[in-house]
Scaffold this motif. Structure first.
Motif, PDB file in Angstrom:
ATOM      1  N   LEU A  88       0.851  -1.193   0.000  1.00 59.45           N
ATOM      2  CA  LEU A  88       0.000   0.000   0.000  1.00 59.45           C
ATOM      3  C   LEU A  88       0.883   1.239   0.000  1.00 59.45           C
ATOM      4  N   GLU A  92      -4.941   6.701   1.413  1.00 56.56           N
ATOM      5  CA  GLU A  92      -6.305   6.244   1.134  1.00 56.56           C
ATOM      6  C   GLU A  92      -6.399   4.728   1.250  1.00 56.56           C
ATOM      7  N   ALA A  93      -5.452   4.019   0.625  1.00 60.39           N
ATOM      8  CA  ALA A  93      -5.467   2.558   0.676  1.00 60.39           C
ATOM      9  C   ALA A  93      -5.216   2.051   2.092  1.00 60.39           C
ATOM     10  N   ALA A  96      -8.410   2.551   4.162  1.00 57.75           N
ATOM     11  CA  ALA A  96      -9.510   1.675   3.763  1.00 57.75           C
ATOM     12  C   ALA A  96      -9.246   0.218   4.132  1.00 57.75           C
ATOM     13  N   ILE A  97      -8.001  -0.223   4.033  1.00 60.21           N
ATOM     14  CA  ILE A  97      -7.692  -1.646   4.201  1.00 60.21           C
ATOM     15  C   ILE A  97      -7.258  -1.986   5.624  1.00 60.21           C
ATOM     16  N   GLN A 101     -10.618  -1.933   8.178  1.00 57.24           N
ATOM     17  CA  GLN A 101     -10.859  -3.381   8.183  1.00 57.24           C
ATOM     18  C   GLN A 101      -9.841  -4.085   9.079  1.00 57.24           C
ATOM     19  N   THR A 105      -7.380  -7.558   9.029  1.00 56.37           N
ATOM     20  CA  THR A 105      -6.056  -7.254   8.479  1.00 56.37           C
ATOM     21  C   THR A 105      -5.054  -6.932   9.587  1.00 56.37           C
ATOM     22  N   VAL A 381     -10.281  -9.629   1.357  1.00 53.91           N
ATOM     23  CA  VAL A 381     -10.567  -8.208   1.552  1.00 53.91           C
ATOM     24  C   VAL A 381     -10.780  -7.577   0.181  1.00 53.91           C
ATOM     25  N   TYR A 383     -11.019  -4.202  -2.070  1.00 51.10           N
ATOM     26  CA  TYR A 383     -10.657  -2.776  -2.155  1.00 51.10           C
ATOM     27  C   TYR A 383     -10.770  -2.343  -3.607  1.00 51.10           C
ATOM     28  N   LYS A 384     -11.689  -1.409  -3.866  1.00 47.29           N
ATOM     29  CA  LYS A 384     -11.972  -0.981  -5.232  1.00 47.29           C
ATOM     30  C   LYS A 384     -12.322  -2.218  -6.065  1.00 47.29           C
TER      31      LYS A 384
END
Length: 528
Positions: A88, A92-93, A96-97, A101, A105, A381, A383-384
């Motif tokens: 990552l 933003e990533a 979000a991840i 989450q 994670t 997971v 993501y996008k």
């Protein structure tokens, strides 16, 4: 007869189909090894079986990861044999991840060599484990604001000695930083000061940490976790096992000794210090911790608060000698607020916005963990448009995300003013909503519980050093002209500079006398 023939023909056809299936599956499974699934984020081309193993950088992977991020985007994937890695490179990533989450994670990838060397080591422990949960609960006993405030009196002698040591032997700056960082932690955790570095727990801690950094370097041992059979190679043929044994012996002896000192004080009822481990032992039933877990909790706190702090202070000095205009401006701010008639105190720090910005820029420019600590997913997971499968190792490329030219003006420049212009140092036309000040302390449920303690140590020591001394390059020394590009040449969990020399000059006689008076007063209080 026709029925029999048809039956025999059917059996032959079934066996042929089975044989073909076995052949296809036998070929298809290894064919998939090293290949990137179509739902994964993109990444560099893979090779049959090896994936990206031959492309994985030997030293400082954050540099290569940042280059790949420019080509493949803020989230990309690598294949190492059948292992999947996702990197990552944007806030933003990460948010979000890992932050949003964190329940799926927040675990760490399994590491046989860490388990072999450290035993219980909750830095790499799973969140579901009893050891991890009890260690976090115990840590919060020490790391609340009230608890930290109660320990300030034990830290002041260390701050005073640090400045006095710099007065008396400025050439040993590197060692003084190590002694101070370690002694603060041994005092808070074990009630044991390290007034000298040589032959002390401080020196032994850094000896063990140096070896541990070698142990975790992926290129000092074979891929044990990918090929478990390698665990059974005899020690005499496995140098990595010899290194593991040496590291374990040094670190286990140190942390056992420190634990036993606390146990002895509690047993006798004399010389109690109110340190962390004393409190944990007294509350071990409530915390549901056995002796090994108690020892592990002290070890993890030492690791988390000592080498990282030392590394950041050393990097701070490197920044000051390489960017003298920054040093001058920070000193001017300190002089306006504090002056030269008294030593600083922790409350002064909140009135020093430029020094705060300098520290933030040090974190951005040379983070102690350029790739954070690895996470692993416990379920798929999304993501996008990507699916990150269960068991994927995730790295947070802090180095890359803080060098994104779309987010930061001139990201390769050391410029504290960026943090005066915007909260997170981003461009003025960027809202920076996905950034946070403590990204370098971890993400999600793995956010370091020692943020406040680490921040306080950085605050007081950077403020004290610039109040008391001026730092400059020592061009006469082989390591005196070192810059921030050539200062880091060793692998390990922590990105820390090599030993270096610099000129350390007290700013005036009045400050020198204040330092010596302060140290004498603190020494007298400690003795009483």
């Amino acid at each position: 007869m026709d029925i029999i023939v048809r039956k025999e023909g059917g059996m032959i056809a079934w066996h042929c189909a089975l044989a073909v299936s076995v052949v296809v599956l036998g070929w298809w499974k290894p064919w998939k090894i090293g290949r990137r699934d179509r739902k994964l984020p993109p990444g560099p081309p893979t090779s049959f079986l090896l994936g990206n193993a031959l492309q994985f950088p030997r030293l400082f992977p954050h540099h290569r990861f940042t280059e790949w991020a420019k080509e493949y985007g803020d989230i990309f994937s690598l294949k190492i044999f059948n292992e999947t890695i996702v990197v990552l490179s944007s806030a933003e990533a990460l948010r979000a991840i890992l932050d949003k989450q964190g329940a799926v994670t927040g675990n760490r990838p399994k590491s046989h060599i860490i388990e072999r060397t450290e035993g219980i080591y909750t830095v790499f422990g799973n969140m579901e484990s009893h050891s991890w949960k009890s260690s976090r609960k115990a840590a919060h006993m020490l790391l609340t604001p009230d608890a930290l405030k109660a320990h300030l009196h034990t830290q002041r002698p260390e701050w005073a000695q640090f400045l006095t040591d710099l007065l008396d032997s400025p050439d040993d700056l590197f060692t003084h930083i190590r002694r101070t960082s370690a002694s603060i932690m041994t005092t808070i955790i074990y009630g044991r000061r390290c007034p000298e570095y040589a032959n002390s727990p401080a020196e032994r801690f850094f000896q063990g940490t140096h070896l541990l950094n070698k142990v975790v370097d992926a290129f000092t041992h074979p891929p044990i976790d990918l090929i478990p059979a390698l665990q059974y190679v005899p020690t005499r043929w496995a140098k990595w096992k010899q290194l593991s044994n040496q590291t374990k012996a040094i670190r286990n002896a140190l942390f056992t000794e420190l634990l036993e000192e606390c146990e002895a004080r509690l047993a006798s009822g004399r010389g109690l210090t109110g340190c962390f481990i004393e409190n944990v032992i007294e509350n071990k039933v409530e915390l549901d911790m056995d002796r090994d877990e108690i020892k592990a909790s002290g070890k993890v706190l030492m690791d988390g608060g000592t080498e990282t702090t030392a590394s950041l202070l050393q990097t701070f000095i490197l920044a000051m000698i390489n960017f003298p205009a920054v040093q001058k401006r920070a000193q001017e701010e300190i002089d306006r607020i504090i002056g030269g008639e008294r030593v600083p105190n922790l409350d002064d720090f909140d009135k020093l916005p430029y020094l705060k910005a300098v520290i933030k820029e040090v974190h951005r420019y040379r983070p102690s963990f350029p790739l954070g600590m690895p996470h692993v997913t416990t379920q798929d997971v999304v993501y996008k448009e990507y699916v990150i499968p269960r068991g994927t190792i995730i790295f947070t490329n802090l180095w890359g995300m803080h060098r994104d030219p779309h987010k930061f003006d001139d990201p390769e420049a050391f410029n504290p003013e960026r943090y005066l212009a915007t909260k997170y140092g981003t461009k003025t036309d960027e809202d920076g909503a996905d950034f946070r000040d403590n990204m370098h302390f971890g993400s999600g449920r793995r956010l370091c519980p020692g943020i406040e303690m680490g921040s306080r140590n950085l605050a007081i020591n950077t403020m004290n050093m610039l109040w008391a001394f001026s730092f400059s390059k020592d061009e006469t020394s082989p390591t005196g002209g070192i810059d921030l590009d050539s200062a880091y040449q060793k692998p390990g969990m922590v990105f820390s500079p090599l030993p270096f020399k610099c000129n350390v000059v007290v700013r005036d006689g009045k400050r020198e006398q204040l330092i010596r008076d302060w140290h004498a007063a603190e020494t007298a209080l400690t003795a009483s």
